[in-house]
Design an enzyme around this catalytic site. Structure first.
Site, short mmCIF file in Angstrom:
data_model
loop_
_atom_site.label_atom_id
_atom_site.label_comp_id
_atom_site.label_asym_id
_atom_site.label_seq_id
_atom_site.Cartn_x
_atom_site.Cartn_y
_atom_site.Cartn_z
N THR A 153 -24.91 -55.43 26.00
CA THR A 153 -25.52 -55.79 27.27
C THR A 153 -26.70 -56.73 27.05
OG1 THR A 153 -24.98 -53.56 28.05
CG2 THR A 153 -26.46 -54.83 29.43
N ARG A 160 -27.88 -54.70 19.04
CA ARG A 160 -28.76 -53.55 18.82
C ARG A 160 -28.12 -52.60 17.84
NH1 ARG A 160 -31.29 -51.98 24.57
NH2 ARG A 160 -32.02 -54.09 25.00
N SER A 164 -35.68 -53.10 23.27
CA SER A 164 -36.14 -52.76 24.61
C SER A 164 -36.74 -51.36 24.69
CB SER A 164 -34.98 -52.91 25.59
OG SER A 164 -35.43 -52.75 26.92
N HIS A 165 -36.09 -50.48 25.46
CA HIS A 165 -36.63 -49.15 25.72
C HIS A 165 -36.18 -48.13 24.67
CE1 HIS A 165 -32.81 -50.03 27.50
NE2 HIS A 165 -32.50 -48.77 27.38
N LYS A 174 -31.96 -60.70 20.01
CA LYS A 174 -31.33 -61.28 21.19
C LYS A 174 -31.60 -62.78 21.22
CE LYS A 174 -33.01 -60.58 25.44
NZ LYS A 174 -33.20 -60.18 26.84
N ASP A 218 -41.85 -50.95 29.49
CA ASP A 218 -41.06 -50.45 28.35
C ASP A 218 -41.43 -51.19 27.06
OD1 ASP A 218 -39.92 -52.90 28.96
OD2 ASP A 218 -37.94 -52.29 28.26
N ASP A 233 -40.42 -53.77 25.37
CA ASP A 233 -40.58 -55.23 25.32
C ASP A 233 -41.14 -55.81 26.61
OD1 ASP A 233 -38.22 -54.54 26.63
OD2 ASP A 233 -37.27 -56.45 26.19
N ASP A 249 -40.19 -55.74 29.86
CA ASP A 249 -39.42 -56.30 30.98
C ASP A 249 -39.10 -55.26 32.06
OD1 ASP A 249 -37.56 -54.95 29.48
OD2 ASP A 249 -36.15 -56.64 29.28
N ARG A 250 -39.33 -53.99 31.78
CA ARG A 250 -39.06 -52.97 32.80
C ARG A 250 -40.34 -52.51 33.48
NH1 ARG A 250 -34.21 -48.96 31.02
NH2 ARG A 250 -32.80 -50.62 30.34
N THR A 302 -23.92 -55.20 35.41
CA THR A 302 -25.13 -54.73 34.75
C THR A 302 -25.56 -55.72 33.66
OG1 THR A 302 -24.63 -52.45 35.18
CG2 THR A 302 -26.04 -52.88 33.30
N GLU A 323 -32.44 -54.41 39.00
CA GLU A 323 -31.47 -53.41 38.58
C GLU A 323 -32.05 -52.02 38.76
OE1 GLU A 323 -28.74 -54.57 35.17
OE2 GLU A 323 -30.70 -55.16 34.43
N GLU A 324 -31.16 -51.06 38.89
CA GLU A 324 -31.59 -49.67 39.07
C GLU A 324 -32.33 -49.14 37.84
OE1 GLU A 324 -30.07 -47.35 36.91
OE2 GLU A 324 -28.97 -49.09 36.15
N SER A 325 -32.12 -49.81 36.70
CA SER A 325 -32.70 -49.33 35.45
C SER A 325 -34.14 -49.81 35.27
CB SER A 325 -31.84 -49.82 34.29
OG SER A 325 -31.69 -51.23 34.36
N LYS A 335 -36.09 -60.02 33.40
CA LYS A 335 -36.83 -59.12 34.27
C LYS A 335 -38.26 -59.02 33.72
CE LYS A 335 -34.67 -55.11 32.06
NZ LYS A 335 -33.25 -55.30 31.71
N ARG A 379 -22.85 -43.45 31.93
CA ARG A 379 -23.80 -43.48 33.03
C ARG A 379 -23.03 -43.24 34.33
NH1 ARG A 379 -28.07 -45.16 30.18
NH2 ARG A 379 -28.08 -47.14 29.07
C1 G1P Z 1 -29.20 -50.95 30.20
C2 G1P Z 1 -29.39 -50.93 31.70
C3 G1P Z 1 -29.24 -52.33 32.25
C4 G1P Z 1 -30.21 -53.27 31.53
C5 G1P Z 1 -30.01 -53.17 30.03
C6 G1P Z 1 -31.04 -54.00 29.28
O1 G1P Z 1 -27.91 -51.37 29.89
O2 G1P Z 1 -28.49 -50.06 32.33
O3 G1P Z 1 -29.46 -52.32 33.63
O4 G1P Z 1 -30.01 -54.60 31.95
O5 G1P Z 1 -30.13 -51.81 29.62
O6 G1P Z 1 -32.35 -53.59 29.55
P1 G1P Z 1 -26.71 -50.35 29.54
O7 G1P Z 1 -27.20 -49.45 28.45
O8 G1P Z 1 -26.47 -49.56 30.80
O9 G1P Z 1 -25.55 -51.22 29.15
ZN ZN Z 2 -36.76 -53.93 27.99
#
Ligand code: G1P
Ligand code: ZN
Length: 542
Positions: free
Chosen positions: A17, A21, A112-113, A125, A276, A278, A280-281, A343, A362-364, A375, A495
């Site tokens: 995504t 990683r 990221s998170h 990335k 988070d 990096d 972006d959240r 997503t 996004e919902e995340s 983001k 999910r």
């Molecule tokens: C997750 C989140 C998605 C976000 C991505 C990167 O991806 O659900 O919205 O863009 O992290 O931060 P997923 O693990 O669901 O593929």
């Molecule tokens: Zn992030």
């Protein structure tokens, strides 16, 4: 001296995504990191003679990989690399730097998170010239290259000093160490009314920003404390640490629990937020009131015009498919288009570039706008603060008014983490087969109206992305969405996104878990989650 190192391809370097990683240990496999970076370079035809941006979220391995990437960039003919001091750049700041530097692209080192440390996660990335994550056409080319690669190029030189601002040479290449915060903070000043926010804070409005020991600490300190006058200490956990202090830098109700408790307690400030790993959240919590990310996106869309950068109104909005339909209602009221994408932020880039949308999310816990192509956590926090400063209302009041006008999309996401990959694939495959038989079936009081698998047709370039989530729609507008995560590093994560709409005349103040209990039961029954995964409850509920 340029070295060409012979290697064999690694079969597991398919970007997910959001980039590649893996566990730190995997990136430490000899030549593994180099093979991926070289594949990026080989897949980017304009690299030679170009400018590249480089930085990461400071997690374990960040500095080492920055050094490797610099030496490889020099060996591959890059003319200039602009790198954040200490190897740090938040993801949105990197996106901005790419855009203002006329760079060919940038390498962002982050998972990221996901947690950091020797036993945890790392990521690489590639973002393209518009500042956004490489689209699938590019990540496919990178992946194809990883499968064929037989050598990488690297300069054999000592490490560079990453903590000294200014220019240094690496062979023919110029390395410019830049302040990671300055350009980003300047951009924020162009978008938001800092004077009005400063006045709000000076009048006693209190806030807490939890940087979760991740990259936004220095950004939040500079912007919230120094430029906007929040008292020192308003930003907590502000020093980026390689292991994020042992925590999980994911701003949700589970991992940002301390902030949540504080915001629900007797000493809560007016406004709480977190970001988070990096940067972006974002997570936004008012005193005594949590704001779901889908609601936050809708509120931002409905009120963006109150900030100078958006006073002309929105061109359109976009949300990822699993994100709730709350923002759709705002778009309808504003008379602008609302796009539904798969997503991942990479799907918003084309819409932003084409000028079709101004805001997306996004919902995340991700929201952003056309100011960069990622983001942006602090951006969302500042837009909220600008809105509150103009409206002079508490977060809870803004949200109540919003629901009173548009209704409320009750929303919850259930994550089943580290489940067996084969079982996860079987669950999805079985559900896919089941979809055509679902319409008309009842689950408790709920009747299925339609069921499909989401595919995205990009209106700007005609590309099609298949298999982007399984959807079950019920009569009355409720729905359940299932998809497998594309960012995990061990096993699979399922999910399940659950949503029900309550009109303005309905009960707008239920607990989401209660309001969604029947749907959640149906979600489990339809997909056989317990049977396939052996889990009776999700690991994370957000
Ligand atoms: C997750 C989140 C998605 C976000 C991505 C990167 O991806 O659900 O919205 O863009 O992290 O931060 P997923 O693990 O669901 O593929
Ligand atoms: Zn992030």
């Amino acid at each position: 001296m340029i070295h060409s190192v012979s290697i064999r391809p690694f079969p597991d370097q398919k970007p997910g995504t959001s980039g590649l990683r893996k566990k730190v240990r995997v990136f430490q496999t000899p030549h593994y990191t180099e093979a991926f970076i070289q594949s990026v370079f080989d897949a980017e035809p304009g690299l030679r003679g170009a400018t590249l941006i480089l930085g990461g979220d400071g997690r374990y391995l960040n500095r080492e990989v920055i050094q490797v990437a610099l030496k490889m960039a020099a060996a591959n003919g890059v003319a200039r690399v602009r790198v954040g001091r200490g190897g740090l750049l938040s993801t949105p700041a990197a996106s901005h730097l790419i855009r203002i530097s006329g760079a060919i692209g940038g390498l962002i080192l982050s998972a990221s998170h996901n947690p950091g440390g020797p036993e945890e996660d790392f990521g690489v990335k590639y973002n393209i010239a518009n500042g956004g994550p490489a689209p699938e056409r590019v990540t496919d080319a990178i992946y194809a290259r990883t499968l064929a690669i037989d050598r990488y190029l690297i300069l054999e030189v000592p490490d560079l000093d990453l903590d000294r601002l200014g220019e240094q040479r690496l062979g023919e290449m110029v390395v410019e160490v830049v302040d990671p915060v300055a350009d980003y903070a300047a951009l924020m000043e162009t978008l938001f009314d800092f004077r009005t926010i400063r006045a709000l804070i000076a009048s006693g409005f209190s806030l807490r920003f939890d940087a979760m020991h991740a990259v936004t600490g220095p950004y939040a300190r500079e912007i919230l404390e120094r430029r906007l006058g929040a008292p020192e200490g308003s930003v907590v956990n502000a020093t980026p640490l390689p292991d994020f202090g042992g925590g999980h830098p994911d701003p949700n109700l589970v991992h940002a629990h301390a902030l949540y408790e504080h915001m629900m307690g007797p000493d809560a400030p007016d406004f709480g937020a977190a970001s988070d790993g990096d940067g972006d959240r974002n997570l936004v919590i008012g005193r005594g009131r949590f704001v779901s990310p889908s609601d936050s996106l809708a509120v931002l869309a409905a009120n963006a015009h109150l900030a100078p950068g958006y006073s002309a109104g929105l061109k359109g909005v976009a949300r990822s498919m699993p994100t709730s339909g709350a923002v759709d209602r705002v778009a309808r009221a504003l008379g602008v288009a609302c796009y539904e994408t798969p997503t991942g932020w990479k799907f918003f880039g084309n819409l932003l570039d084409a000028g079709r949308v101004t805001l997306c999310g996004e919902e995340s816990a991700g929201a952003g706008s056309d100011h960069v192509r990622e983001k942006d956590g602090l951006w969302a926090v500042l837009l909220w603060l600008n809105i509150l400063a103009v409206r002079r209302q508490p977060v809870a009041g803004v949200l109540d008014e919003h629901w009173g006008r548009y209704g409320r999309n009750y929303y919850v996401r259930h994550d089943y983490e580290s489940i067996d990959s084969a079982a996860a694939d079987s669950l999805v495959e079985a559900l896919r087969t089941l979809l055509p038989q679902l319409p008309g079936k009842r689950f408790g009081p709920l009747q299925v109206e339609a069921a499909d698998e989401f595919a995205y047709h990009d209106a700007t370039d005609g590309s099609v992305s298949e298999r982007q989530g399984l959807r079950v729609m019920f009569e009355g507008g409720s729905r359940v969405v299932y998809r497998l995560s594309g960012t995990g590093t061990s096993g699979a994560t399922l999910r399940v996104y659950i949503e029900r709409y309550e009109p303005p005349s309905g009960n707008l103040h239920q607990e989401p878990a209660e309001a969604l209990a029947e749907l959640a039961a149906a979600a489990d029954a339809i997909a056989g989650i317990a049977a396939w995964t052996g889990r009776n409850a999700p690991d994370v509920v957000t």
